[in-house]
Design an enzyme around this catalytic site. Sequence first.
Site, PDB file in Angstrom:
ATOM      1  N   ASN A  19      25.908 -23.141  -6.451  1.00 33.99           N
ATOM      2  CA  ASN A  19      26.700 -24.352  -6.542  1.00 33.99           C
ATOM      3  C   ASN A  19      26.189 -25.407  -5.561  1.00 33.99           C
ATOM      4  O   ASN A  19      26.028 -26.574  -5.911  1.00 33.99           O
ATOM      5  CB  ASN A  19      28.162 -24.016  -6.257  1.00 33.99           C
ATOM      6  CG  ASN A  19      29.045 -25.233  -6.320  1.00 33.99           C
ATOM      7  OD1 ASN A  19      29.249 -25.793  -7.377  1.00 33.99           O
ATOM      8  ND2 ASN A  19      29.526 -25.649  -5.167  1.00 33.99           N
TER       9      ASN A  19
ATOM     10  N   GLU B 250      -2.290  -5.590  -4.378  1.00 30.44           N
ATOM     11  CA  GLU B 250      -2.973  -5.244  -3.145  1.00 30.44           C
ATOM     12  C   GLU B 250      -4.360  -5.887  -3.108  1.00 30.44           C
ATOM     13  O   GLU B 250      -4.778  -6.413  -2.079  1.00 30.44           O
ATOM     14  CB  GLU B 250      -3.091  -3.730  -3.118  1.00 30.44           C
ATOM     15  CG  GLU B 250      -3.015  -3.104  -1.767  1.00 30.44           C
ATOM     16  CD  GLU B 250      -3.202  -1.617  -1.898  1.00 30.44           C
ATOM     17  OE1 GLU B 250      -2.248  -0.955  -2.330  1.00 30.44           O
ATOM     18  OE2 GLU B 250      -4.300  -1.122  -1.622  1.00 30.44           O
TER      19      GLU B 250
ATOM     20  N   HIS C 202       0.821  -1.193   0.000  1.00 26.13           N
ATOM     21  CA  HIS C 202       0.000   0.000   0.000  1.00 26.13           C
ATOM     22  C   HIS C 202       0.864   1.256   0.000  1.00 26.13           C
ATOM     23  O   HIS C 202       0.645   2.181  -0.785  1.00 26.13           O
ATOM     24  CB  HIS C 202      -0.909  -0.015   1.226  1.00 26.13           C
ATOM     25  CG  HIS C 202      -1.918   1.070   1.220  1.00 26.13           C
ATOM     26  ND1 HIS C 202      -3.024   1.014   0.423  1.00 26.13           N
ATOM     27  CD2 HIS C 202      -1.963   2.251   1.871  1.00 26.13           C
ATOM     28  CE1 HIS C 202      -3.723   2.123   0.588  1.00 26.13           C
ATOM     29  NE2 HIS C 202      -3.099   2.888   1.463  1.00 26.13           N
TER      30      HIS C 202
END
Lengths: 687, 155
Positions: free
Chosen positions: A422, A68, A46
């Site tokens: 990795n 939202e 918001h």
Amino acid sequence: METNQYLEMFLDESKEHLQSCNEHLLELENNPQDLAIVNEVFRSAHTLKGMSATMGYEDIADLTHKMENVLDAIRNSKIEVTTEILDVVFKAVDYLEEMVLDIEAGGTGKKDVSELVSILNRIEAGEHVAEASSAAETAAAVLEEATDIPAAPAMDYDEFELTVIGQSAEQGFTAYEVTVELREDCLLKAARVFMVFEILEKSGEVIKSIPNVEQLENEDFDEKFTVVLLTKEDVGSISAKVMKVSEVEHVQVLPIYVESLKEEKRAKEENASKLIVEEAETKQKPAKEETAKQQSKRSTAASHSNKTIRVNIDRLDVLMNLFEELVIDRGRLQSIATELHNPDLNETVERMTRVSGDLQNIILNMRMIPVETVFNRFPKMVRQLARDLDKKIKLEIIGAETELDRTVIDEIGDPLVHLIRNALDHGVESPAERIAKGKPEEGTVTLRAYHSGNHVFIELEDDGAGVNRERVLAKALERGIITEESAATMTDKQVAELILASGFSTAEKITDVSGRGVGLDVVKSTIESLGGYITIDSKEGQGSLFQVQLPLTLSIISVMLVELDKDIYAIPLSSIIETAIIQTSDIMNAHNQKVIDFRGNIVPLVNLKDIFEMEDGDVRSDGFQSVVIVRKGEKLAGLVVDSFIGQQEIVLKSLGNYLQSVFAISGATILGNGQVALIVDCNALIK
Amino acid sequence: MPELVGQDTVKSIVFQLLDKEYAMEVDVVEGIEKLMSITRVPKTPSYVKGVINLRGVVTPIVDLRERFGLETKEMDDNNRIIIVSLQDFEVGLIVDAANDVIDIPLRSIEPQPEVVGSVESEFISGVVKLDKRLLVMLNLDKVLQPLKRVSSDEY
């Protein structure tokens, strides 16, 4: 509006909010029932929406608005949290991040968000959650009824606002909803709003307004607006005061009773949770307890927040540079004082040294930031990678509050990303493999940071397959990194460290996750260029531990100054074990290598003059030699020098881009007398 | 020098090496210093004399005579260090003497003839004839290639 001056602030805050979105979304994924987390995300989204709309970044505002809506639906239990929905929300956050980065890079922050927006719209409409929708709809209907009954206070309050109202009630303040209606022919609505606000703020505190302040300022409302006011005055005097503002048509002041609001909210939540109980009875209780716990944690955290100001990092850099100059002059003063033997001067210099030492600590501390700033992007990365790789992986982060110099932080991100990729790609096995080996299905990767002495350690541990000795050796032989003879005698640790050698990549299948040929040697060289080390410990079948050791700060270090053929060289104290003066007769020969017996260890001797190709004044005539014992990891070496000068704090300077890599020299410094001294890179001297 | 089209002259610093005069644009020159104490840097090509402390900045020093493979001589009072600033680094160049600053008409700059003394031709961007003087314009980017990996073949 002139927005340029706010741009930096906007960028900083947007990043913070996006980060908090990410964190809370991850949390939400683990506790899908915890609606308090949704609230957090919602709040961040918001704020972001408001800021971006003010700054004129429509695409960001658009996307956050849709996000939202979805979050709103989630917290009102209209839709249920699923991995699919979270994926979309994550993607939205990704988009937002990209747009913010684009703005930072000078772009317009525009991006085609229509596709994502339509997906979000569909989710909001409940398309993906068909089964749950019928139950949710009834709940929603119940909710609506509940909200409809108390007609008077029309606004919705979130928990924070309720707390504020409740607390102020305890202090004798009453909360009012003041609805002001302006005349239809009002010309300067914003001005009137401003006047109303001014009056209200004189008599109390405005904590909320609908529409919000920005919309009010932009006259983006009809005739009516409502504010929530905390005050000690009564209804009559408030409305009388507001009415004094011209062009105000009507004022309505309604008291807000926290209890009733809370009850209403509770009713809502109960309705919502009832549904959850029906669906997942067992999960409910712990989740709720956790919610309570987390909420209390959150509130204590808020009350402890310190007062801070934002300082541009460039200014800190300038401060640091100025201080470095001061350190150089301090060195100079010290050397003058020792020559003059004036007690007053000595005392003053000593005091100055102490004070500047304190100053140095403070400046260095100011530049320290928690490694969290690097670590916090990893959970999302791990989540995404694990999904891409079809593995189940849990990332644990320990010690994210550990602080490091900003320059180190800036550099350490990429190597860590590489190491984590990795570990995920080559370390942790697929779920099927893990079960076959009798391990838990979900792999664990632990990222740990901690201080130790003048160093910071960052460790990455996985419980995966570990380094396969045969495969690594075979590969190293194939690539010509080692020879057959040396292969047989290598310890497991040495073998493990081979994967850091350049031109080495053990992945049999080249994936786009890791193993693009550059491999871990880049990680190694980056870390070494920061003055750090990396070591690997690995047990085949049980996992690997990558340990990265980093200096706390890069710019000011303690060194031992030594003399070599009339030139002064500096050896970092962090590498030095001790200094010794040995008899020439104690030097032994082992395979053309001069060695000494140092406290029971055979330590090879390195004659720095030979290394640096200086004319050797030959062995000192008095039959003694000055040796500095240095270490790299567990290996030792004795550096033969002409003489020791002493210990000093110096400012590390680079040799510049022209001399990019000089063998065994890591940089230079300026001594008290204005001369340049070179800094010896002990790492390069020990193989 | 194509980037200078549009201007009629180019202000240049003229300096001397052995018996020849050389020139380089004044834009790249940060300053001219007298000789100061130089700290040797080991394991670098012989033409890298070392580094100096130039007002707090560690600056590498290159002996142009050695860079061009000319005979070396003892330093004296006439020797100067010309500090030049290229793309991303600064380097000091030791020259026999810094003579003056002149405006060189662009028209008078000619491509280098096939043979110009002993200086390697890749270091030269052109030659200028002014009255009776012959100036050699230097291509500094070539003269000052960063030393990436200092290996023995550069000696």
